[in-house]
Design an enzyme around this catalytic site. Structure first.
Site, PDB file in Angstrom:
ATOM      1  N   HIS A   1       0.841  -1.206   0.000  1.00  0.00           N
ATOM      2  CA  HIS A   1       0.000   0.000   0.000  1.00  0.00           C
ATOM      3  C   HIS A   1       0.875   1.255   0.000  1.00  0.00           C
ATOM      4  O   HIS A   1       0.754   2.117  -0.877  1.00  0.00           O
ATOM      5  CB  HIS A   1      -0.922  -0.021   1.226  1.00  0.00           C
ATOM      6  CG  HIS A   1      -1.842   1.153   1.321  1.00  0.00           C
ATOM      7  ND1 HIS A   1      -3.146   1.116   0.903  1.00  0.00           N
ATOM      8  CD2 HIS A   1      -1.644   2.409   1.771  1.00  0.00           C
ATOM      9  CE1 HIS A   1      -3.705   2.303   1.091  1.00  0.00           C
ATOM     10  NE2 HIS A   1      -2.815   3.106   1.631  1.00  0.00           N
ATOM     11  N   GLU A   2       1.759   1.334   0.980  1.00  0.00           N
ATOM     12  CA  GLU A   2       2.612   2.529   1.068  1.00  0.00           C
ATOM     13  C   GLU A   2       3.563   2.579  -0.133  1.00  0.00           C
ATOM     14  O   GLU A   2       3.892   3.665  -0.624  1.00  0.00           O
ATOM     15  CB  GLU A   2       3.385   2.552   2.393  1.00  0.00           C
ATOM     16  CG  GLU A   2       2.495   2.544   3.647  1.00  0.00           C
ATOM     17  CD  GLU A   2       1.454   3.657   3.699  1.00  0.00           C
ATOM     18  OE1 GLU A   2       1.713   4.744   3.144  1.00  0.00           O
ATOM     19  OE2 GLU A   2       0.368   3.429   4.281  1.00  0.00           O
TER      20      GLU A   2
ATOM     21  N   HIS B   1       1.849   4.378  -2.866  1.00  0.00           N
ATOM     22  CA  HIS B   1       1.931   5.830  -2.655  1.00  0.00           C
ATOM     23  C   HIS B   1       3.316   6.338  -3.072  1.00  0.00           C
ATOM     24  O   HIS B   1       3.455   7.381  -3.708  1.00  0.00           O
ATOM     25  CB  HIS B   1       1.717   6.160  -1.176  1.00  0.00           C
ATOM     26  CG  HIS B   1       0.288   6.131  -0.717  1.00  0.00           C
ATOM     27  ND1 HIS B   1      -0.695   6.877  -1.325  1.00  0.00           N
ATOM     28  CD2 HIS B   1      -0.323   5.462   0.306  1.00  0.00           C
ATOM     29  CE1 HIS B   1      -1.850   6.675  -0.677  1.00  0.00           C
ATOM     30  NE2 HIS B   1      -1.654   5.817   0.304  1.00  0.00           N
TER      31      HIS B   1
ATOM     32  N   GLU C   1      -4.550   7.775  -3.281  1.00  0.00           N
ATOM     33  CA  GLU C   1      -5.057   6.515  -2.734  1.00  0.00           C
ATOM     34  C   GLU C   1      -5.299   5.492  -3.849  1.00  0.00           C
ATOM     35  O   GLU C   1      -5.201   4.296  -3.631  1.00  0.00           O
ATOM     36  CB  GLU C   1      -6.332   6.788  -1.926  1.00  0.00           C
ATOM     37  CG  GLU C   1      -6.736   5.673  -0.972  1.00  0.00           C
ATOM     38  CD  GLU C   1      -5.758   5.421   0.174  1.00  0.00           C
ATOM     39  OE1 GLU C   1      -4.803   6.206   0.357  1.00  0.00           O
ATOM     40  OE2 GLU C   1      -5.953   4.416   0.880  1.00  0.00           O
TER      41      GLU C   1
END
Ligand code: ZN
Length: 499
Positions: free
Chosen positions: A263-264, A267, A293
């Protein structure tokens, strides 16, 4: 005269912003807790300087001059777009009185303390007067931007430029009934999914190494970034050449680190991919929170929770964690995609997650409009939870007090999560349509073509296009619920054996 001075000021502000971000990153990762108060005053000072440098009268004069300079240029040229972006930011910031900014910082800082105490046991009544003050401040803020159709519009516009409350309502109305029906179908007709083996005892060094390996494969550039640990995972970019992610490791459960780093990492790839020539310019930032996101969800869910991905990575995971040796890949795949209505948003699966968001959207809209009193929020929350998820929290810590957002004044933030979920699927579909080899690549752990498409169509543009325009250019369509619903129906019909 004008544009040059403007660019120079923006470059200085970018440096100041990088320094501020470093102070924040350090606070969340390595700073001893004794440093909290000193750090708060350091951050407040730099923040004030940055604000003053930006809203200064000379910046207004340079803007006027720059607008004359770029008149007649190609309307999609970088200079024209940069001046438009700065005009928008400048006008917004100038509309907000400095006294309001200072008072809001004080109100929300007290409210966040009160929220922590309330959640830790002091109860909702302890938080209530603070939330009322934050809400009043937010209404006052919205008042600086009249006229608008909805009090929610100017707040949403801070996070999703160009997106209105009506846009969000339209998409949510499309999304809600089919989602509720899918949850119901899974509950009544789905075959059971066992996820017990995701809990156990998992060596943290092995977890770290596996995560680093995946990040490297995704294309995360460790010469322009790093990974550390923190209680609440986040990504921060001091510049495109120094992008930091943090991950939470849990010895007893594989999921937080496994999906948290993807997830990160999503980003971070966005930040690392903004065009080099936009560095320290008005365009050198992300387009919106929703687009940000979309990048994290694309890697975490669309890629990281796919069958293809695990064909390549599951044998590796099994080698590192021998307890998984006896778990077939099909069982593993179904476990990481288990759907179960839960009380806590951040733990929600892909199907129920957006129900959490829609419920918060309804409640915060009602609070802002004055249709719901803060005192009635806990009851309204329980009723909304029962209606949306079929379960109600036994206490407010698992209900109205679970998210930090409102205590910090972040009303109209929640929709950006759902916008991100929907955009992730639209963007992935567009990438796979443009480069049909992408799904097969994922099976081999090759992400170059996918990342290349995202770089070209999303990352490199920074803030040049508003999110709606960016999405339309990349996918040919505005934000829509249908692609996401198709994705969920196909995937979960398989996971749950729905005919
Ligand atoms: Zn995120």
């Amino acid at each position: 005269m004008g544009l040059t001075e403007l660019k120079q000021r923006v470059a200085e502000l970018a440096n100041l912003g990088g320094a501020l971000d470093l102070l924040h990153w350090d606070l969340e990762t390595f700073m001893p807790k004794g440093g909290v108060e000193d750090r708060a005053s350091q951050v407040a000072l730099l923040g004030r300087i940055a604000h003053e440098w930006f809203v200064a009268d000379e910046v207004g004069a340079w803007l006027v001059a720059a607008e004359t300079e770029v008149r007649g240029l190609d309307p999609t040229s970088d200079d024209v777009r940069a001046v438009q972006v700065l005009r928008r930011d400048f006008d917004r910031e100038r509309k907000v009185p400095t006294a309001w900014v200072a008072e809001f910082a004080r109100t929300t800082s007290l409210a966040q303390h009160a929220w922590r105490d309330a959640r830790a046991g002091a109860g909702f009544a302890h938080f209530r007067p603070h939330l009322e003050r934050v809400l009043d401040a937010r209404r006052e803020y919205a008042g600086f931007f009249t006229p608008w159709k909805s009090v929610y519009d100017p707040l949403l516009d801070d996070f999703e430029p160009g997106t209105t409350t009506a846009d969000v309502e339209r998409v949510f109305a499309e999304l809600r009934p089919p989602l509720v029906a899918l949850v119901e179908a899974i509950r009544t007709r789905g075959r059971a999914v066992d996820a017990g083996f995701l809990d156990g005892d998992f060596d943290e060094v092995q977890q770290t190494e596996f995560g680093m390996d995946v990040l490297r494969r995704m294309g995360f550039d460790f010469d322009r970034g790093r990974q550390d640990r923190s209680a609440h995972p986040f990504t921060t970019a001091f510049s495109r050449n120094d992008v930091r992610i943090t991950t939470r490791f849990d010895r007893a459960c594989l999921s937080p680190a496994l999906f948290g780093s993807m997830h990160e990492g999503g980003h971070a790839l966005y930040e690392q991919g903004i065009a080099a020539e936009y560095a320290r310019t008005a365009l050198g930032r992300y387009a919106s929170l929703g687009i940000h996101e979309s990048q994290s969800r694309l890697w975490e869910n669309v890629v990281g929770r796919s069958r293809q991905f695990w064909k390549r990575f599951y044998p590796e995971l099994q080698r590192r964690f021998p307890t998984l040796a006896s778990v077939p890949i099909d069982s593993f795949y179904r476990a990481i995609n288990r759907v179960a209505p839960s009380l806590i948003r951040v733990e929600a699966d892909e199907v129920t997650y957006n129900l959490h968001i829609m419920m918060r959207f309804d409640l915060e809209l009602a609070l802002l409009r004055g249709d719901l009193a803060v005192a009635d929020l806990p009851t309204a929350w329980r009723e909304a939870s029962r209606a949306a998820l079929g379960i109600a929290p036994p206490d407010d810590a698992n209900g109205a007090l679970q998210d930090i957002h409102w205590s910090g004044g972040a009303f109209a933030y929640f929709p950006t999560y759902t916008i991100g979920n929907l955009a992730a699927v639209q963007l992935f579909d567009a990438a796979a349509a443009a480069v049909p080899g992408i799904p097969a690549d994922i099976e081999r752990g090759e992400f170059g073509a996918l990342l290349g498409w995202l770089r070209e169509n999303v990352h490199r543009h920074g803030r040049k296009y508003e999110p709606g325009e960016l999405l339309r250019r990349a996918t040919g369509r505005p934000l829509e619920a249908a692609p996401y619903l198709r994705y969920l129906h196909t995937k979960y019909a398989d996971v749950y054996g729905l005919g």
